[in-house]
Design a protein around this motif. Structure first.
Motif, PDB file in Angstrom:
ATOM      1  N   ASN A 103       0.817  -1.224   0.000  1.00  0.00           N
ATOM      2  CA  ASN A 103       0.000   0.000   0.000  1.00  0.00           C
ATOM      3  C   ASN A 103       0.847   1.269   0.000  1.00  0.00           C
ATOM      4  O   ASN A 103       0.306   2.362  -0.140  1.00  0.00           O
ATOM      5  CB  ASN A 103      -0.941   0.025   1.204  1.00  0.00           C
ATOM      6  N   PHE A 104       2.152   1.144   0.199  1.00  0.00           N
ATOM      7  CA  PHE A 104       3.049   2.289   0.238  1.00  0.00           C
ATOM      8  C   PHE A 104       4.194   2.115  -0.763  1.00  0.00           C
ATOM      9  O   PHE A 104       5.363   2.076  -0.390  1.00  0.00           O
ATOM     10  CB  PHE A 104       3.586   2.495   1.655  1.00  0.00           C
ATOM     11  N   PRO A 105       3.857   2.016  -2.062  1.00  0.00           N
ATOM     12  CA  PRO A 105       4.891   1.730  -3.058  1.00  0.00           C
ATOM     13  C   PRO A 105       5.929   2.842  -3.234  1.00  0.00           C
ATOM     14  O   PRO A 105       7.018   2.580  -3.734  1.00  0.00           O
ATOM     15  CB  PRO A 105       4.089   1.526  -4.343  1.00  0.00           C
ATOM     16  N   HIS A 106       5.606   4.060  -2.839  1.00  0.00           N
ATOM     17  CA  HIS A 106       6.526   5.180  -3.030  1.00  0.00           C
ATOM     18  C   HIS A 106       7.412   5.439  -1.809  1.00  0.00           C
ATOM     19  O   HIS A 106       8.221   6.366  -1.841  1.00  0.00           O
ATOM     20  CB  HIS A 106       5.751   6.438  -3.412  1.00  0.00           C
ATOM     21  N   ALA A 107       7.233   4.636  -0.764  1.00  0.00           N
ATOM     22  CA  ALA A 107       8.078   4.805   0.423  1.00  0.00           C
ATOM     23  C   ALA A 107       9.518   4.399   0.079  1.00  0.00           C
ATOM     24  O   ALA A 107       9.743   3.389  -0.585  1.00  0.00           O
ATOM     25  CB  ALA A 107       7.559   3.957   1.568  1.00  0.00           C
ATOM     26  N   TYR A 108      10.481   5.180   0.538  1.00  0.00           N
ATOM     27  CA  TYR A 108      11.875   4.825   0.292  1.00  0.00           C
ATOM     28  C   TYR A 108      12.363   3.772   1.281  1.00  0.00           C
ATOM     29  O   TYR A 108      13.364   3.085   1.041  1.00  0.00           O
ATOM     30  CB  TYR A 108      12.783   6.047   0.290  1.00  0.00           C
ATOM     31  N   SER A 109      11.661   3.634   2.409  1.00  0.00           N
ATOM     32  CA  SER A 109      11.996   2.568   3.363  1.00  0.00           C
ATOM     33  C   SER A 109      10.750   2.216   4.161  1.00  0.00           C
ATOM     34  O   SER A 109       9.806   2.993   4.251  1.00  0.00           O
ATOM     35  CB  SER A 109      13.126   2.978   4.294  1.00  0.00           C
ATOM     36  N   ILE A 110      10.787   1.036   4.731  1.00  0.00           N
ATOM     37  CA  ILE A 110       9.652   0.546   5.531  1.00  0.00           C
ATOM     38  C   ILE A 110      10.184   0.105   6.869  1.00  0.00           C
ATOM     39  O   ILE A 110      11.206  -0.522   6.965  1.00  0.00           O
ATOM     40  CB  ILE A 110       8.928  -0.616   4.830  1.00  0.00           C
TER      41      ILE A 110
END
Length: 110
Positions: A103-110
């Motif tokens: 759901n957060f494909p544009h996050a640079y990190s998780i």
């Protein structure tokens, strides 16, 4: 039938109740019943749901798992991954993590 879907405001009470059940073992282990998952208010859970980023795992119409995430400065922060104690160890938590990360494909990190 099992499904992972976004939580709705009407799910807040069930998610909070499940959260308290899921964190009881941690509270017992550390003898600390004041940990945030056990003291969180219903209104706070509702606010998180309204902000988006809360998923639920339902089976037969009953919520048996949930996870929350938010995006801050390009970083996806995942929290409060919960699974009903009697359903732990069956891959539900892993499934919730996979979906919330997607759901957060544009996050640079998780």
């Amino acid at each position: 039938m099992s499904a992972i879907t976004p939580a709705k405001i009407d799910d807040a009470e069930a998610i909070l109740s499940l959260q308290r059940r899921a964190y009881e073992s941690e509270a017992r282990l550390y003898n600390d019943w004041g940990i945030p998952p056990l003291t969180q208010s219903l209104n706070s859970v509702k606010d998180e749901i309204l902000a988006g980023g809360v998923l639920k795992y339902s089976q037969g119409g009953t919520i048996i798992g949930s996870v929350r995430a938010s995006l801050r400065d390009g970083k996806c922060e995942i929290g409060r991954l919960i699974v009903a104690p009697e359903f732990q160890g069956q891959g539900i938590g892993s499934s919730l993590l996979t979906v919330i990360e997607a759901n957060f494909p544009h996050a640079y990190s998780i």
